[in-house]
Design a protein around this motif. Sequence first.
Motif, PDB file in Angstrom:
ATOM      1  N   LYS A  72     -18.006 -15.782  -6.197  1.00 17.61           N
ATOM      2  CA  LYS A  72     -18.675 -15.084  -7.287  1.00 17.61           C
ATOM      3  C   LYS A  72     -17.639 -14.621  -8.305  1.00 17.61           C
ATOM      4  CE  LYS A  72     -22.270 -13.405  -4.165  1.00 17.61           C
ATOM      5  NZ  LYS A  72     -22.852 -12.207  -3.500  1.00 17.61           N
ATOM      6  N   THR A  73     -18.080 -14.416  -9.537  1.00 18.40           N
ATOM      7  CA  THR A  73     -17.166 -14.016 -10.608  1.00 18.40           C
ATOM      8  C   THR A  73     -16.413 -12.747 -10.249  1.00 18.40           C
ATOM      9  OG1 THR A  73     -18.580 -15.029 -12.281  1.00 18.40           O
ATOM     10  CG2 THR A  73     -16.998 -13.365 -13.035  1.00 18.40           C
ATOM     11  N   GLU A  74     -17.121 -11.747  -9.693  1.00 15.10           N
ATOM     12  CA  GLU A  74     -16.451 -10.491  -9.342  1.00 15.10           C
ATOM     13  C   GLU A  74     -15.475 -10.671  -8.190  1.00 15.10           C
ATOM     14  OE1 GLU A  74     -20.693 -10.288  -7.514  1.00 15.10           O
ATOM     15  OE2 GLU A  74     -19.735 -10.965  -9.390  1.00 15.10           O
ATOM     16  N   GLU A  75     -15.748 -11.611  -7.304  1.00 14.46           N
ATOM     17  CA  GLU A  75     -14.820 -11.894  -6.202  1.00 14.46           C
ATOM     18  C   GLU A  75     -13.549 -12.554  -6.728  1.00 14.46           C
ATOM     19  OE1 GLU A  75     -17.746 -12.564  -2.349  1.00 14.46           O
ATOM     20  OE2 GLU A  75     -17.393 -14.254  -3.718  1.00 14.46           O
ATOM     21  N   LYS A  76     -13.707 -13.507  -7.637  1.00 15.88           N
ATOM     22  CA  LYS A  76     -12.534 -14.147  -8.238  1.00 15.88           C
ATOM     23  C   LYS A  76     -11.678 -13.127  -8.982  1.00 15.88           C
ATOM     24  CE  LYS A  76     -14.556 -18.738  -9.083  1.00 15.88           C
ATOM     25  NZ  LYS A  76     -14.992 -19.671 -10.139  1.00 15.88           N
ATOM     26  N   ASP A  77     -12.332 -12.271  -9.757  1.00 19.56           N
ATOM     27  CA  ASP A  77     -11.618 -11.266 -10.545  1.00 19.56           C
ATOM     28  C   ASP A  77     -10.835 -10.329  -9.634  1.00 19.56           C
ATOM     29  OD1 ASP A  77     -11.117  -9.954 -13.150  1.00 19.56           O
ATOM     30  OD2 ASP A  77     -12.245  -8.297 -12.266  1.00 19.56           O
ATOM     31  N   ALA A  78     -11.486  -9.834  -8.587  1.00 17.93           N
ATOM     32  CA  ALA A  78     -10.808  -8.931  -7.648  1.00 17.93           C
ATOM     33  C   ALA A  78      -9.676  -9.651  -6.929  1.00 17.93           C
ATOM     34  CB  ALA A  78     -11.808  -8.377  -6.639  1.00 17.93           C
ATOM     35  N   PHE A  79      -9.921 -10.871  -6.517  1.00 17.76           N
ATOM     36  CA  PHE A  79      -8.923 -11.678  -5.807  1.00 17.76           C
ATOM     37  C   PHE A  79      -7.637 -11.760  -6.630  1.00 17.76           C
ATOM     38  CE2 PHE A  79      -6.746 -15.418  -4.392  1.00 17.76           C
ATOM     39  CZ  PHE A  79      -7.110 -15.641  -3.064  1.00 17.76           C
ATOM     40  N   LEU A  80      -7.758 -12.128  -7.884  1.00 16.74           N
ATOM     41  CA  LEU A  80      -6.586 -12.336  -8.727  1.00 16.74           C
ATOM     42  C   LEU A  80      -5.900 -11.018  -9.081  1.00 16.74           C
ATOM     43  CD1 LEU A  80      -7.948 -15.138 -11.075  1.00 16.74           C
ATOM     44  CD2 LEU A  80      -6.452 -15.398  -9.083  1.00 16.74           C
ATOM     45  N   LYS A  81      -6.678  -9.974  -9.360  1.00 13.47           N
ATOM     46  CA  LYS A  81      -6.064  -8.690  -9.717  1.00 13.47           C
ATOM     47  C   LYS A  81      -5.335  -8.067  -8.530  1.00 13.47           C
ATOM     48  CE  LYS A  81      -8.938  -7.527 -13.688  1.00 13.47           C
ATOM     49  NZ  LYS A  81      -9.965  -6.637 -14.266  1.00 13.47           N
ATOM     50  N   ILE A  82      -5.884  -8.220  -7.336  1.00 15.51           N
ATOM     51  CA  ILE A  82      -5.204  -7.680  -6.155  1.00 15.51           C
ATOM     52  C   ILE A  82      -3.911  -8.441  -5.890  1.00 15.51           C
ATOM     53  CG2 ILE A  82      -5.369  -7.350  -3.658  1.00 15.51           C
ATOM     54  CD1 ILE A  82      -8.406  -6.849  -4.108  1.00 15.51           C
ATOM     55  N   ILE A  83      -3.944  -9.754  -6.048  1.00 15.50           N
ATOM     56  CA  ILE A  83      -2.708 -10.538  -5.908  1.00 15.50           C
ATOM     57  C   ILE A  83      -1.677 -10.068  -6.930  1.00 15.50           C
ATOM     58  CG2 ILE A  83      -1.679 -12.819  -6.255  1.00 15.50           C
ATOM     59  CD1 ILE A  83      -3.020 -12.780  -3.623  1.00 15.50           C
ATOM     60  N   GLY A  84      -2.112  -9.806  -8.157  1.00 13.44           N
ATOM     61  CA  GLY A  84      -1.201  -9.311  -9.185  1.00 13.44           C
ATOM     62  C   GLY A  84      -0.577  -7.986  -8.811  1.00 13.44           C
ATOM     63  N   LEU A  85      -1.379  -7.085  -8.237  1.00 11.86           N
ATOM     64  CA  LEU A  85      -0.862  -5.799  -7.782  1.00 11.86           C
ATOM     65  C   LEU A  85       0.173  -5.981  -6.678  1.00 11.86           C
ATOM     66  CD1 LEU A  85      -1.037  -2.632  -7.303  1.00 11.86           C
ATOM     67  CD2 LEU A  85      -2.751  -3.208  -5.578  1.00 11.86           C
ATOM     68  N   LEU A  86      -0.163  -6.787  -5.682  1.00 10.24           N
ATOM     69  CA  LEU A  86       0.736  -6.977  -4.548  1.00 10.24           C
ATOM     70  C   LEU A  86       2.065  -7.582  -4.990  1.00 10.24           C
ATOM     71  CD1 LEU A  86      -1.808  -8.363  -1.901  1.00 10.24           C
ATOM     72  CD2 LEU A  86      -0.934  -6.044  -2.100  1.00 10.24           C
ATOM     73  N   ALA A  87       2.006  -8.512  -5.937  1.00 13.20           N
ATOM     74  CA  ALA A  87       3.230  -9.150  -6.425  1.00 13.20           C
ATOM     75  C   ALA A  87       4.161  -8.136  -7.064  1.00 13.20           C
ATOM     76  CB  ALA A  87       2.883 -10.257  -7.417  1.00 13.20           C
ATOM     77  N   LEU A  88       3.612  -7.232  -7.849  1.00 16.82           N
ATOM     78  CA  LEU A  88       4.437  -6.201  -8.492  1.00 16.82           C
ATOM     79  C   LEU A  88       5.046  -5.268  -7.466  1.00 16.82           C
ATOM     80  CD1 LEU A  88       4.333  -2.987  -9.561  1.00 16.82           C
ATOM     81  CD2 LEU A  88       5.506  -4.703 -10.975  1.00 16.82           C
ATOM     82  N   LEU A  89       4.244  -4.766  -6.547  1.00 17.71           N
ATOM     83  CA  LEU A  89       4.739  -3.778  -5.588  1.00 17.71           C
ATOM     84  C   LEU A  89       5.777  -4.368  -4.639  1.00 17.71           C
ATOM     85  CD1 LEU A  89       1.472  -1.788  -4.710  1.00 17.71           C
ATOM     86  CD2 LEU A  89       3.298  -1.169  -6.306  1.00 17.71           C
TER      87      LEU A  89
END
Length: 348
Positions: A72-89
Amino acid sequence: MNQTVLSKRSILDSEAPNRSTGIVNGKSSNILNWDDVAYSWAFPKYKRMLANFWTPFEINMSQDIKQFKDLKTEEKDAFLKIIGLLALLDSIQTDYAGKVADYLTDSSLNALMIMLAQQEVIHNHSYSYVLSSIVSKNQQEEVFEYWRSEPILRKRNEFVTNGYRNFAEEASIENLLKSIVYDVILEGLFFYSGFAFFYNLARNQKMVATSTMINYINRDEQIHVDLFVKIFQEILAENPEYNTPELAMFVKETFLEAARLEIDWGKAIIGSKMEGLNMSDIEAYIKFYANVRCNQLGFDRPFEGFRTNPLKWIKAYEEVDLGKSDFFEQKSRQYTKVNQVDNGFDDL
């Protein structure tokens, strides 16, 4: 209290014993003999970290490649944003571990910091590995830029980076202790709503390979938290004058703010949109882990109650031994080694 400035560990001190005389500002030749170290828990920790060695290449992404486009669109959005967060931290964490290592007199603990930093590099590689499998190069680059453009991400990230900055700019016992509190928050609290998101996908048989990789990361982070807790406790044991009511208040207030930021992030990324994830449970889950981490450090729990994990189902994902059984399919896991370039694309 006047802050005690930390001295960097010498590359070689021929006048000092091999076994360190203190965790910081001690004397040590810097020669590592695992059979003669000052801290009895260091070698078991080394063996545990060594046994956990893994690389992203062990995970075949072919099924996730097929499934991602159907999320789902919201699942894709969350998936990518969480990966972005983890990469930074995890990028920050790699650098922080190296800075801490410079001031740990004990050579065995320096070795553990180097192993920790290497594992963080592997974590970052895993995020690139996942993204290169499921999105275009341009979108992958966008995800790695989220930390600049997403306001709620910036707020969370600045909370940690500002917490590390004082130690990086002025290495003292007090600043090191406070930076470790931020470390425990980063590795033991800030990842956890994101982990819950991936595990929830997996229990619905979605993006199982990615969630397996997240479990490897989760397992590493649990060891990292425990390692920094041990270092924190040893510093206080050897320097009891720093175990003050002011430090206890700092820990409580910092965890309260961290939990608020993590809850705000959970509301933004999960909210009421994710099937199988209730935001009230996520909020309780975050408060539960804030209590767990404060208690590990040796301080009072910041939240009244919240003594049990409200996400009962998640224990099957957090506590699994991936070397023995597959918690998704309940059978022995045999990974297909995949080429760095194809990431399983040949199996489409």
